[in-house]
Motif scaffolding. Structure first.
Motif, PDB file in Angstrom:
ATOM      1  N   SER A 108       0.842  -1.204   0.000  1.00 10.80           N
ATOM      2  CA  SER A 108       0.000   0.000   0.000  1.00 10.80           C
ATOM      3  C   SER A 108       0.870   1.244   0.000  1.00 10.80           C
ATOM      4  O   SER A 108       2.057   1.197   0.375  1.00 10.80           O
ATOM      5  CB  SER A 108      -0.920   0.017   1.223  1.00 10.80           C
ATOM      6  OG  SER A 108      -0.178   0.251   2.410  1.00 10.80           O
ATOM      7  N   LEU A 109       0.272   2.351  -0.401  1.00  7.70           N
ATOM      8  CA  LEU A 109       0.994   3.627  -0.430  1.00  7.70           C
ATOM      9  C   LEU A 109       1.435   4.031   0.974  1.00  7.70           C
ATOM     10  O   LEU A 109       2.543   4.536   1.158  1.00  7.70           O
ATOM     11  CB  LEU A 109       0.091   4.706  -1.038  1.00  7.70           C
ATOM     12  CG  LEU A 109       0.728   6.082  -1.284  1.00  7.70           C
ATOM     13  CD1 LEU A 109       1.903   5.962  -2.242  1.00  7.70           C
ATOM     14  CD2 LEU A 109      -0.312   7.049  -1.836  1.00  7.70           C
ATOM     15  N   LYS A 130       4.473   2.274   2.046  1.00  9.67           N
ATOM     16  CA  LYS A 130       5.664   2.726   1.326  1.00  9.67           C
ATOM     17  C   LYS A 130       6.151   4.098   1.797  1.00  9.67           C
ATOM     18  O   LYS A 130       7.203   4.567   1.364  1.00  9.67           O
ATOM     19  CB  LYS A 130       5.370   2.811  -0.180  1.00  9.67           C
ATOM     20  CG  LYS A 130       5.107   1.470  -0.847  1.00  9.67           C
ATOM     21  CD  LYS A 130       4.770   1.669  -2.326  1.00  9.67           C
ATOM     22  CE  LYS A 130       4.489   0.327  -2.997  1.00  9.67           C
ATOM     23  NZ  LYS A 130       4.145   0.495  -4.435  1.00  9.67           N
ATOM     24  N   HIS A 177       9.633   6.002   0.856  1.00  9.56           N
ATOM     25  CA  HIS A 177       9.602   7.153  -0.050  1.00  9.56           C
ATOM     26  C   HIS A 177      10.267   8.373   0.592  1.00  9.56           C
ATOM     27  O   HIS A 177      11.077   9.068  -0.042  1.00  9.56           O
ATOM     28  CB  HIS A 177       8.148   7.497  -0.397  1.00  9.56           C
ATOM     29  CG  HIS A 177       7.580   6.666  -1.502  1.00  9.56           C
ATOM     30  ND1 HIS A 177       6.244   6.307  -1.566  1.00  9.56           N
ATOM     31  CD2 HIS A 177       8.158   6.116  -2.604  1.00  9.56           C
ATOM     32  CE1 HIS A 177       6.032   5.595  -2.654  1.00  9.56           C
ATOM     33  NE2 HIS A 177       7.171   5.459  -3.302  1.00  9.56           N
ATOM     34  N   GLU A 226       6.926  13.319  -7.797  1.00 10.69           N
ATOM     35  CA  GLU A 226       6.338  12.037  -8.216  1.00 10.69           C
ATOM     36  C   GLU A 226       5.523  11.414  -7.084  1.00 10.69           C
ATOM     37  O   GLU A 226       4.416  10.912  -7.288  1.00 10.69           O
ATOM     38  CB  GLU A 226       7.444  11.061  -8.637  1.00 10.69           C
ATOM     39  CG  GLU A 226       8.130  11.403  -9.942  1.00 10.69           C
ATOM     40  CD  GLU A 226       9.244  10.411 -10.257  1.00 10.69           C
ATOM     41  OE1 GLU A 226       9.216   9.289  -9.699  1.00 10.69           O
ATOM     42  OE2 GLU A 226      10.141  10.765 -11.045  1.00 10.69           O
ATOM     43  N   ILE A 227       6.077  11.463  -5.873  1.00 10.24           N
ATOM     44  CA  ILE A 227       5.391  10.858  -4.723  1.00 10.24           C
ATOM     45  C   ILE A 227       4.129  11.647  -4.389  1.00 10.24           C
ATOM     46  O   ILE A 227       3.087  11.067  -4.074  1.00 10.24           O
ATOM     47  CB  ILE A 227       6.348  10.786  -3.518  1.00 10.24           C
ATOM     48  CG1 ILE A 227       7.545   9.873  -3.850  1.00 10.24           C
ATOM     49  CG2 ILE A 227       5.631  10.272  -2.281  1.00 10.24           C
ATOM     50  CD1 ILE A 227       8.684   9.960  -2.861  1.00 10.24           C
ATOM     51  N   SER A 228       4.207  12.981  -4.462  1.00 13.12           N
ATOM     52  CA  SER A 228       3.026  13.810  -4.213  1.00 13.12           C
ATOM     53  C   SER A 228       1.907  13.457  -5.194  1.00 13.12           C
ATOM     54  O   SER A 228       0.722  13.422  -4.826  1.00 13.12           O
ATOM     55  CB  SER A 228       3.380  15.298  -4.349  1.00 13.12           C
ATOM     56  OG  SER A 228       4.296  15.696  -3.365  1.00 13.12           O
ATOM     57  N   LYS A 229       2.279  13.191  -6.425  1.00  8.90           N
ATOM     58  CA  LYS A 229       1.295  12.819  -7.446  1.00  8.90           C
ATOM     59  C   LYS A 229       0.604  11.512  -7.077  1.00  8.90           C
ATOM     60  O   LYS A 229      -0.602  11.346  -7.295  1.00  8.90           O
ATOM     61  CB  LYS A 229       1.986  12.703  -8.807  1.00  8.90           C
ATOM     62  CG  LYS A 229       1.020  12.515  -9.970  1.00  8.90           C
ATOM     63  CD  LYS A 229       1.771  12.516 -11.292  1.00  8.90           C
ATOM     64  CE  LYS A 229       0.807  12.338 -12.461  1.00  8.90           C
ATOM     65  NZ  LYS A 229       1.527  12.342 -13.765  1.00  8.90           N
ATOM     66  N   GLU A 230       1.347  10.563  -6.499  1.00 14.73           N
ATOM     67  CA  GLU A 230       0.749   9.302  -6.059  1.00 14.73           C
ATOM     68  C   GLU A 230      -0.295   9.540  -4.972  1.00 14.73           C
ATOM     69  O   GLU A 230      -1.241   8.770  -4.822  1.00 14.73           O
ATOM     70  CB  GLU A 230       1.831   8.346  -5.549  1.00 14.73           C
ATOM     71  CG  GLU A 230       2.744   7.793  -6.629  1.00 14.73           C
ATOM     72  CD  GLU A 230       3.675   6.711  -6.112  1.00 14.73           C
ATOM     73  OE1 GLU A 230       3.211   5.862  -5.331  1.00 14.73           O
ATOM     74  OE2 GLU A 230       4.870   6.726  -6.470  1.00 14.73           O
ATOM     75  N   TYR A 231      -0.111  10.606  -4.185  1.00 12.33           N
ATOM     76  CA  TYR A 231      -1.070  10.958  -3.140  1.00 12.33           C
ATOM     77  C   TYR A 231      -2.219  11.820  -3.689  1.00 12.33           C
ATOM     78  O   TYR A 231      -3.055  12.290  -2.924  1.00 12.33           O
ATOM     79  CB  TYR A 231      -0.375  11.726  -2.018  1.00 12.33           C
ATOM     80  CG  TYR A 231       0.346  10.844  -1.021  1.00 12.33           C
ATOM     81  CD1 TYR A 231      -0.300  10.404   0.135  1.00 12.33           C
ATOM     82  CD2 TYR A 231       1.653  10.449  -1.232  1.00 12.33           C
ATOM     83  CE1 TYR A 231       0.352   9.602   1.060  1.00 12.33           C
ATOM     84  CE2 TYR A 231       2.319   9.649  -0.316  1.00 12.33           C
ATOM     85  CZ  TYR A 231       1.664   9.224   0.827  1.00 12.33           C
ATOM     86  OH  TYR A 231       2.328   8.418   1.734  1.00 12.33           O
ATOM     87  N   GLU A 268      -0.877  17.090  -7.478  1.00  8.03           N
ATOM     88  CA  GLU A 268       0.042  17.302  -8.594  1.00  8.03           C
ATOM     89  C   GLU A 268       0.461  18.767  -8.675  1.00  8.03           C
ATOM     90  O   GLU A 268      -0.354  19.678  -8.482  1.00  8.03           O
ATOM     91  CB  GLU A 268      -0.629  16.870  -9.895  1.00  8.03           C
ATOM     92  CG  GLU A 268       0.333  16.731 -11.063  1.00  8.03           C
ATOM     93  CD  GLU A 268      -0.298  16.022 -12.253  1.00  8.03           C
ATOM     94  OE1 GLU A 268       0.358  15.953 -13.307  1.00  8.03           O
ATOM     95  OE2 GLU A 268      -1.449  15.546 -12.127  1.00  8.03           O
TER      96      GLU A 268
END
Length: 650
Positions: free
Chosen positions: A165-166, A169, A173, A197-202, A205
């Motif tokens: 799961s995010l 991770k 990260h 990139e990680i912020s985008k996963e959350y 953007e």
């Protein structure tokens, strides 16, 4: 029967009884070694170790004797795996490693964590998912704390490959971004891109290079959410339950700042505040407030910048009881980036020491060393004595940098120590950074990237100061050329203050000496900068402005004003420099020249700049036989509160 044997061993001098703790100990390490050697190597010794460890684990598990677990895990890690349960031993290694890390014993902790990982079978390790996740997270963080970035990234890769799961991770990260930004040549741009990139996963953007319209939309969004309430209202919001995203935002802002991407840092901070209207605030929010205040300081809008500093202070007090790593970071940035606009540098010394202490206790070596560096800069800027205590403190910081594997900071403390040695007369050439503590040419040749650029900048600032003090126009010219590409603004106020002070003084000195209009223009620009700070009540800027004013228009009145202001501010070194410059200005009037140069000599002496004292005596023969009159210079020679405070702290 055991008691009888122990008492006999005490009477024979083999053991000693510690009455306070009620425990027995070997009388000497050699006796312990000899006793151990009587146990045959091989299976007998291994079984004895297992028996001892088993007993210690049983007792240590329900008592507060943590040493029992530490000794037990040492024994079990030293015997073949057939005597132990790999999974149980891995858990014990993790348990003891966490105890060691809580005491900042990170070198010991990382050995235990590596041993724990070694216990796991590669094919089936992640069947015990939550345990493996915890073990590898602790390993990655500890390797990072010790500066073992490649090993940290290897542990991170294991986590990212197996985490489901995010949220699981997150630690990997977070540590990965910090590792990318710190290892090797410090690739801050790469770290910022990874954070994006990680912020985008959350689900958040951001463009890498936001436009003015992007910032405007973000500001309107925040104002809409606040419903025309003032920003300070944020301090009354409930606390956010999960601030993982805010941690990523904070890290993204940090590396955006390091790459001079001010718009990205501002946009992320505004987004964080907008999200807080529905999700609550976290202890990262003082950082976001300062991210909005620092750009205003860069634009010269000092009063507005202070509004955000006050907001950051209010938010920080909301979480004051949690004096953890975030509190240390906020305290550092608040003083280093905004508060010193108005308050004296010496008033921040205690804050930097507290930030340093807390950071080290949490294993945050990089931030602890940053606090130590700024503490030393403040100490030098305010003109405290160049004593042996300062030298020993710098050596201690060099050792601490080595412990946390922070070579960049180690170099900083080394050249600061060389600066000190040059002034104290322990160098062949006082304006060259080459001696027992630091060799500029050799060190710079081994660096590359951001690390090289930052080291060259910092060394040049201090060489320029030395060149001005020792009246070396050629080195002044060289250092001004090196520093010319840099913007006037620096996030660290004390470093900006130090650099601009001597760039301004050196530029005006060279401009008048060589009739150089470019240098004179630069000097006047910096004079106006300090005048603007002086008008908003900056106690740090006031004496420097008068020094620059005297350098622009040298006469007895301007020099006396500068000398008096430096004296009142206890700036012994600047008072000495202005007294010397005034004496040289009156070279055709012997009485004035002798008066000011004599004063300068004793001030340099009190500061600890023995090399400069020797230079003055060599240049002016009347100073060689000078005897100091009693009760002279009471404002600078008598012990002051700040000097005594600095000595006590050191």
């Amino acid at each position: 029967e055991l008691s009888r044997y122990l008492k006999r061993a005490v009477s024979e001098g083999l053991l000693r009884y510690v009455s306070i703790s009620g425990k027995y100990a070997f009388a000497h390490d050699r006796i312990q070694e000899a006793a151990y050697s009587y146990v045959p190597q091989g299976e007998d010794r291994d079984q004895l170790r297992v028996q001892i460890a088993t007993l210690l684990v049983d007792r240590g598990s329900y008592s507060r004797e943590e040493w029992m677990l530490s000794v037990a895990v040492h024994h079990l890690n030293s015997v073949p795996t057939r005597y132990t349960s790999p999974n149980d031993l891995a858990r014990l290694n993790l348990r003891v490693a966490k105890l060691a890390a809580s005491k900042a014993a990170f070198s010991q902790a990382v050995k235990l964590l590596r041993a724990g990982v070694a216990c796991l079978a590669k094919d089936t390790a992640w069947e015990n998912y939550h345990f493996c996740l915890e073990l590898f997270n602790h390993l990655a963080e500890t390797e990072y704390f010790l500066g073992n970035y490649d090993l940290a990234e290897a542990a991170i890769a294991e986590i990212l490959e197996n985490a489901t799961s995010l949220q699981d991770k997150f630690t990997a990260h977070f540590t990965l971004v910090k590792s990318l930004g710190e290892k090797g040549s410090r690739n801050y741009a790469l770290a910022a891109e990874k954070a994006l990139e990680i912020s985008k996963e959350y689900g958040q953007e951001f463009p890498l290079a936001p436009s003015k319209s992007d910032l405007l939309r973000e500001r309107i969004g925040l104002q809409t959410k606040l419903r025309n309430r003032p920003l300070v209202t944020l301090a009354t919001f409930p606390v956010m339950q999960d601030d993982s995203l805010m941690k990523i935002f904070d890290l993204l802002c940090t590396y955006a700042d390091f790459t001079q991407n001010e718009r990205l840092s501002t946009m992320v901070s505004l987004r964080a505040m907008r999200l807080s209207c529905s999700k609550g605030i976290s202890k990262r929010f003082p950082q976001f407030a300062m991210n909005l205040g620092v750009p205003l300081r860069r634009k010269g809008k000092f009063k507005k910048a202070y509004i955000y500093a006050n907001l950051a202070t209010t938010l920080m007090h909301r979480f004051e009881e949690e004096k953890g790593a975030e509190y240390a970071k906020t305290l550092f940035r608040l003083h280093a980036s905004i508060l010193q606009l108005r308050q004296p540098f010496e008033d921040s010394l205690e804050a930097f020491l507290e930030s340093q202490r807390i950071s080290f206790s949490f294993g945050w070596g990089e931030f602890g060393m940053s606090s130590a560096m700024v503490y030393c800069l403040c100490y030098i800027v305010v003109g405290f004595p160049l004593s042996s205590m300062l030298e020993q403190t710098l050596i201690l910081y060099e050792d601490k940098s080595q412990e946390f594997n922070q070579p960049g900071f180690k170099m900083i403390f080394q050249f600061l120590r060389q600066f000190l040695l040059n002034l104290r007369g322990k160098s062949n050439n006082p304006t060259v950074m080459k001696g027992q503590a630091f060799d500029e040419e050799k060190t710079i040749s081994m660096l590359e990237g951001n690390c090289k650029a930052m080291t060259l900048r910092d060394v040049s600032i201090f060489r320029l100061q030395l060149a001005y003090i020792f009246d070396d126009p050629f080195t002044m010219e060289e250092m001004l050329e090196r520093l010319a590409p840099l913007p006037m603004f620096d996030r660290l106020i004390v470093r900006e203050h130090l650099r601009l002070s001597f760039v301004g003084l050196a530029a005006l000195a060279l401009g008048r000496l060589r009739k150089n209009k470019a240098h004179l223009k630069l000097g006047l620009k910096i004079t106006k900068h300090f005048h603007k700070l002086d008008r908003i009540g900056s106690v740090n800027a006031h004496p420097i402005y008068l020094c620059l004013k005297a350098a622009c228009s040298p006469n007895k009145t301007t020099y006396d004003e500068a000398i008096m202001a430096c004296s009142k501010s206890n700036l012994t070194h600047f008072e000495a420099m202005m007294s010397e410059r005034c004496g040289v200005f009156f070279k055709d009037r012997q009485e004035f020249m002798e008066r000011y140069l004599s004063r300068s000599l004793w001030l340099y002496h009190d500061w600890g700049a023995i090399a400069k004292v020797d230079q003055l005596k060599e240049r002016y023969s009347f100073l060689r036989a000078l005897v100091r009159p009693p009760h002279s210079l009471p404002s600078t020679l008598c012990p002051t509160f700040y000097r005594e405070t600095a000595r006590a702290v050191l």
